[in-house]
Design a protein around this motif. Structure first.
Motif, PDB file in Angstrom:
ATOM      1  N   ALA A   1      34.394  37.218  38.064  1.00  0.00           N
ATOM      2  CA  ALA A   1      35.820  37.466  37.832  1.00  0.00           C
ATOM      3  C   ALA A   1      36.090  38.662  36.932  1.00  0.00           C
ATOM      4  O   ALA A   1      37.239  39.082  36.801  1.00  0.00           O
ATOM      5  N   TYR A   2      35.023  39.228  36.331  1.00  0.00           N
ATOM      6  CA  TYR A   2      35.208  40.289  35.348  1.00  0.00           C
ATOM      7  C   TYR A   2      34.427  41.565  35.665  1.00  0.00           C
ATOM      8  O   TYR A   2      34.407  42.485  34.868  1.00  0.00           O
TER       9      TYR A   2
ATOM     10  N   HIS B   1      30.077  37.952  34.985  1.00  0.00           N
ATOM     11  CA  HIS B   1      30.709  36.900  35.781  1.00  0.00           C
ATOM     12  C   HIS B   1      31.555  37.556  36.857  1.00  0.00           C
ATOM     13  O   HIS B   1      32.217  38.569  36.614  1.00  0.00           O
TER      14      HIS B   1
ATOM     15  N   TYR C   1      41.197  33.042  35.461  1.00  0.00           N
ATOM     16  CA  TYR C   1      40.514  34.318  35.322  1.00  0.00           C
ATOM     17  C   TYR C   1      41.419  35.540  35.363  1.00  0.00           C
ATOM     18  O   TYR C   1      41.128  36.545  34.711  1.00  0.00           O
TER      19      TYR C   1
ATOM     20  N   GLN D   1      41.437  32.052  39.991  1.00  0.00           N
ATOM     21  CA  GLN D   1      42.069  33.281  39.527  1.00  0.00           C
ATOM     22  C   GLN D   1      43.439  32.983  38.930  1.00  0.00           C
ATOM     23  O   GLN D   1      43.788  33.484  37.854  1.00  0.00           O
TER      24      GLN D   1
ATOM     25  N   GLN E   1      42.767  35.983  31.844  1.00  0.00           N
ATOM     26  CA  GLN E   1      41.680  36.310  30.930  1.00  0.00           C
ATOM     27  C   GLN E   1      41.189  37.742  31.130  1.00  0.00           C
ATOM     28  O   GLN E   1      40.955  38.480  30.175  1.00  0.00           O
TER      29      GLN E   1
END
Length: 227
Positions: free
Chosen positions: A128-129, A126, A213, A209, A216
């Protein structure tokens, strides 16, 4: 296609906090391959809580799970529990040792990484990661589906359908993959052009964000660094 195709065992890891579409999207497509047998494996045969407010009942526990031809790890906020659990990571290593394909959707790639299965590999996750992939010796490649040898990783959530079609084309041929795509009417035409950070309004990216995210990803990074 043949009248009696050889069984092709597909094993999906299930865990509490899973993003259900990470699993159900590709499962819907992969299940249509000739000989496909889908196994849903979890530590215990009890309902798995998804991120959508309903549960999924696995049909195998780790001890009873057959050897996968294709191993797939979906993602979700529950990935934190997966990369913290030695039993689950060992299950992934054991299955990967005999699998023809080692795959993931979304943050499932971080679980593969925690199991030591992404070292020296190009991979995705993903959006965001993706920066966390380097912690496992992997190199992030910007694509919805990334194939490096027998390791295939997909980006966030809906990328799992593209991943499934990629696998079907490799195993059963492009024509059969197109046959499945047509049967399931996979013809995405979203009403908004905001499905990727390259396209979305920067305000939306910042909002996600801030609300979800960043924390996380920070929590995941802390768990990874402590291992």
């Amino acid at each position: 296609m043949t009248d009696s195709p050889k069984p092709f065992h597909i094993v999906f890891l299930l865990f509490d906090g899973i993003t259900q579409l990470d699993f159900t999207g590709p499962a819907q497509f992969l299940a249509r391959m000739p000989g496909a047998i889908v196994h849903t494996a979890a530590k215990q045969l009890k309902p798995i809580e998804t991120d959508s407010g309903f549960a999924i009942l696995p049909n195998r526990d780790f001890a009873d799970c057959p050897q996968a031809d294709l191993l797939c790890v979906p993602g979700g906020f529950g990935t934190k529990g997966v990369i913290s659990d030695d039993e689950t990571l060992q299950f992934l290593r054991d299955q990967a040792a005999g699998a023809q394909y080692i795959t993931s959707v979304c943050t499932g790639s971080l679980a593969l990484g925690a199991a030591g299965l992404l070292k020296g590999k190009r991979a995705t996750s993903h959006w965001a990661y993706t920066r966390l992939l380097e912690k496992f010796g992997a190199t992030f490649e910007k694509a919805r589906v990334v194939k490096d040898g027998n390791v295939i990783t997909a980006g966030g959530v809906t990328s799992g359908i593209d991943f499934a079609l990629t696998v079907i084309a490799e195993i059963a041929g492009q024509q059969f993959a197109e046959f499945v795509q047509l049967g399931l009417e996979y013809d995405p035409r979203p009403p908004f052009n905001s499905g990727h950070p390259d396209l979305a309004d920067p305000k939306l990216i910042a909002m996600l964000q801030d609300r979800i995210y960043r924390k996380q990803a920070s929590d995941l990074a802390d768990i990874i660094d402590r291992r």
